[in-house]
Design a protein around this motif. Structure first.
Motif: not given
Length: 228
Positions: A54-82
């Motif tokens: 989800d993009l709307g998280l209470p601490d860091i948003n989903g965009i930031q999470v995606t960028k952080r994970i992409r620094e070291w992993a290619k795990t598929p990420i599917v965004i599910l958001s309103v």
């Protein structure tokens, strides 16, 4: 046979419960996180095969999470958001997400998107031959045939098709396509992309207004079909 591990990241308990039940019924090993920081921690510790984020998280948003994970992993990420604005989708995809689905959604569509994301990940080495429902592209020979007839493409049209084949089933934003085909300096030239895509469709599609191979994601980009 080991189950596929999926990490659900959403701060709404009801959504996580619904997804957990649906995914478990389809044979997934489900893990959950309610915050972005916990998602990153679990991505390291659990090493999921797939992340639903989800993009709307209470601490860091989903965009930031995606960028952080992409620094070291290619795990598929599917965004599910309103959040259904084109700008939100483009930002998520450009950050490294594999696909984007807006709430509300059907379980059937979600499962289809997950299968495509996983299929693309397991294609670690691009195959030299791409075939789908009458379209055949020999990447080694740079030869394109459609419904048995050889198709002559311009270098730009071929490069567009090649990039979409390498990302078949995934949404490619206008900016991603332009960067891959024309270079970083052309990422704002979306009108050029529309012209080249229109010409490519006219050569490949039986009915360019109702495309079989290359679908439009309005305001976002394009997707090459992988369904035969």
């Amino acid at each position: 046979m080991n189950k596929m591990k999926v990490l659900i990241v959403d701060d709404e308990h009801a959504i996580r419960r619904f997804l957990r039940t649906s995914l478990a019924a389809h044979g997934y090993d489900v893990h959950e996180a309610a915050t972005g920081e916990d998602a990153i921690l679990q991505a390291v510790n659990v090493q999921p095969d797939l992340i639903i984020l989800d993009l709307g998280l209470p601490d860091i948003n989903g965009i930031q999470v995606t960028k952080r994970i992409r620094e070291w992993a290619k795990t598929p990420i599917v965004i599910l958001s309103v959040q259904d604005q084109d700008s939100d989708k483009i930002e998520a995809l450009d950050a490294g997400a594999d696909d984007y689905l807006t709430k509300p959604f059907s379980v059937g569509e979600l499962m289809a998107r997950l299968r495509v994301a996983m299929r693309h990940t397991f294609q670690s080495e691009p195959k030299p031959l791409f075939e789908v429902d009458g379209l055949r592209v020999d990447l080694a020979a740079r030869r394109v045939t459609c419904r048995g007839e050889e198709i002559q493409l311009t270098p730009t049209e071929y490069d567009l098709l090649r990039v979409m084949i390498q990302n078949a089933g995934r949404v490619m934003t206008h900016q991603q396509l332009l960067k891959e085909v024309r270079g970083a300096g052309y990422q704002t030239e979306t009108h050029l992309l529309r012209v080249h895509m229109s010409n490519l469709r006219r050569k490949l599609e039986v009915d360019p207004t109702n495309p079989q191979y290359i679908s439009t994601e309005p305001g976002v980009g394009y997707r090459l079909s992988v369904d035969s």
